[in-house]
Design a protein around this motif. Structure first.
Motif, mmCIF file in Angstrom:
data_model
loop_
_atom_site.group_PDB
_atom_site.id
_atom_site.type_symbol
_atom_site.label_atom_id
_atom_site.label_comp_id
_atom_site.label_asym_id
_atom_site.label_seq_id
_atom_site.Cartn_x
_atom_site.Cartn_y
_atom_site.Cartn_z
ATOM 1 N N UNK A 142 0.871 -1.080 0.077
ATOM 2 C CA UNK A 142 -0.357 -0.079 0.458
ATOM 3 C C UNK A 142 1.101 0.957 0.123
ATOM 4 N N UNK A 143 2.019 1.222 0.873
ATOM 5 C CA UNK A 143 2.984 2.471 0.675
ATOM 6 C C UNK A 143 4.480 1.772 0.632
ATOM 7 N N UNK A 144 4.517 2.341 -1.163
ATOM 8 C CA UNK A 144 6.135 2.252 -1.402
ATOM 9 C C UNK A 144 6.824 3.579 -1.348
ATOM 10 N N UNK A 145 7.877 2.681 -0.249
ATOM 11 C CA UNK A 145 8.811 4.333 0.334
ATOM 12 C C UNK A 145 9.740 4.733 -1.061
ATOM 13 N N UNK A 146 10.249 5.827 -1.222
ATOM 14 C CA UNK A 146 11.152 6.282 -1.882
ATOM 15 C C UNK A 146 12.145 5.923 -1.479
ATOM 16 N N UNK A 147 12.610 4.494 -2.477
ATOM 17 C CA UNK A 147 13.989 4.026 -2.278
ATOM 18 C C UNK A 147 15.487 3.686 -2.623
ATOM 19 N N UNK A 148 15.016 4.965 -3.768
ATOM 20 C CA UNK A 148 16.476 5.119 -3.849
ATOM 21 C C UNK A 148 15.700 6.418 -4.845
ATOM 22 N N UNK A 149 17.554 7.610 -4.754
ATOM 23 C CA UNK A 149 17.776 8.868 -4.797
ATOM 24 C C UNK A 149 16.354 9.044 -6.344
ATOM 25 N N UNK A 150 15.902 10.088 -6.711
ATOM 26 C CA UNK A 150 14.766 10.317 -7.356
ATOM 27 C C UNK A 150 13.506 9.449 -7.426
ATOM 28 N N UNK A 151 13.081 8.873 -6.816
ATOM 29 C CA UNK A 151 12.649 8.083 -6.808
ATOM 30 C C UNK A 151 11.343 8.638 -5.366
ATOM 31 N N UNK A 152 10.121 9.104 -5.876
ATOM 32 C CA UNK A 152 8.823 9.081 -4.400
ATOM 33 C C UNK A 152 8.077 8.051 -3.410
ATOM 34 N N UNK A 153 8.127 8.514 -2.968
ATOM 35 C CA UNK A 153 6.863 7.788 -2.406
ATOM 36 C C UNK A 153 5.797 7.389 -3.034
#
Ligand code: AMP
Ligand code: FES
Ligand code: ZN
Ligand code: ZN
Length: 314
Positions: free
Chosen positions: A186-197
């Motif tokens: 349900x929630x995908x954290x911003x796991x890498x720089x440049x990717x948003x939650x």
């Protein structure tokens, strides 16, 4: 059937909750479910800027409506993919514009052809090995992330509801696609720089509940599914799962929630949870699995061949 809260005639019976509600109480109950999901899955906090991806369909427009009703500063983003069939993309855009105008809500539009020079069907024709729907998915993911990142939004919200997620879970389970299973949340954290939650606030709600919500709220939306064929497999799985639900109310919900629980307890997929190494795309800066250009930037290379996505997908 009567509303359990006030005894008036119910407009909906939700068998999995043994709950019938009248229009007024149903319109209160749905946002409360969304609020619970936002808190339980730590999607975002009050005051954080939310970008809602709106397609013009019932789920994403209802999501936007609910977030505004709950007092979140939610702004919309519509991507015009240039799908010409029955004016699909333009009609969808009109629905979004009308919705926003009625509420004075802020939104923006990215027109893929205007911005990058070609529509989705045109790119798919040029790139052998790409269908319109796989191109569409890649382009949407990229633009949604880019606009959210560049606009300084804390989070990107999509209108996926429980039936969407259960269908994907079923498909991934049938194929034991452990990589996808590891990332379905349900929630995908911003796991890498440049990717948003990324968050799915409608995760506690069935598709029929969202259809009822849009109807009772008087939200005008696009009824048609994507005119290309991607929907076919998903619709087949959804109908199988609905048969299961018919025989055993709550089966869809419990399949999904048990999956989340098993994974959270670490009983599932230990090997898939390991992090994939990511690199910034040399052109746009978004994270990608192989060094060089990301899958989106490769779309605009003129070589005509495409061997598929390497980008971090949902
Ligand atoms: P779909 O991939 O069509 O099932 O849509 C899933 C979610 O993606 C929707 O609920 C929207 O939040 C978002 N979405 C789909 N199409 C668009 C679009 N053209 N523009 C912006 N967001 C979209
Ligand atoms: Fe967009 Fe099929 S072309 S989902
Ligand atoms: Zn009532
Ligand atoms: Zn790129």
């Amino acid at each position: 059937m009567k509303c359990v809260k006030c005894g008036q005639p119910a407009v909906i019976n939700m068998r999995q909750h043994r709950l019938g509600l009248c229009a007024e109480h149903f319109l209160e109950w749905v946002p409360a479910q969304v609020e619970r999901a936002i808190e339980k899955y730590e999607m975002f906090a009050p005051g954080e800027r939310v970008l809602v991806a709106v397609s013009g369909g019932k789920d994403s427009l209802s999501l936007w409506d609910i977030l505004l009703r709950l007092g979140y500063p939610a702004e919309g983003l519509y991507i015009n993919l240039g799908i010409p069939h029955l004016e699909y993309s333009n009609v969808s855009q009109q629905k979004v514009e009308q919705f926003a105008a009625e509420r004075g809500a802020a939104f923006r539009v990215v027109n893929v052809q205007g911005e990058y020079g070609q529509t989705i069907p045109e790119i798919a024709r040029r790139k052998r090995g790409r269908t319109p729907c796989s191109t569409c998915g890649l382009v949407k993911r990229h633009i949604l992330n880019q606009v959210a990142r560049d606009g300084g939004y804390a989070v990107l919200a999509t209108g996926h509801q429980l039936d969407d997620e259960v269908a994907v879970l079923f498909q991934n389970t049938l194929h034991w696609a452990t990589g996808y299973l590891a990332r379905q949340a349900p929630t995908l954290p911003a796991s890498h720089p440049g990717l948003v939650r990324k968050v799915k606030p409608l995760i506690r709600l069935y598709e029929r509940e969202m259809a009822a919500y849009a109807l009772v709220r008087g939200i005008d939306y696009v009824y048609e599914e994507c005119p290309y064929s991607r929907g076919a497999t998903t619709l087949f799985y959804k109908s199988l799962l609905n048969q299961l639900e018919e025989a055993s109310p709550g089966a869809k919900q419990s399949f999904y929630l048990s999956f989340l629980q098993a994974r959270a307890e670490g009983h599932l997929l230990p090997e898939a949870a390991s992090e994939v190494e990511m690199h910034p795309c040399s052109r746009c800066g978004q994270s990608t699995t192989a060094p060089g250009l990301c899958a989106f930037c490769r779309l605009w290379e003129m070589d005509g061949i495409d061997h598929g996505d390497t980008e971090n997908t949902e």
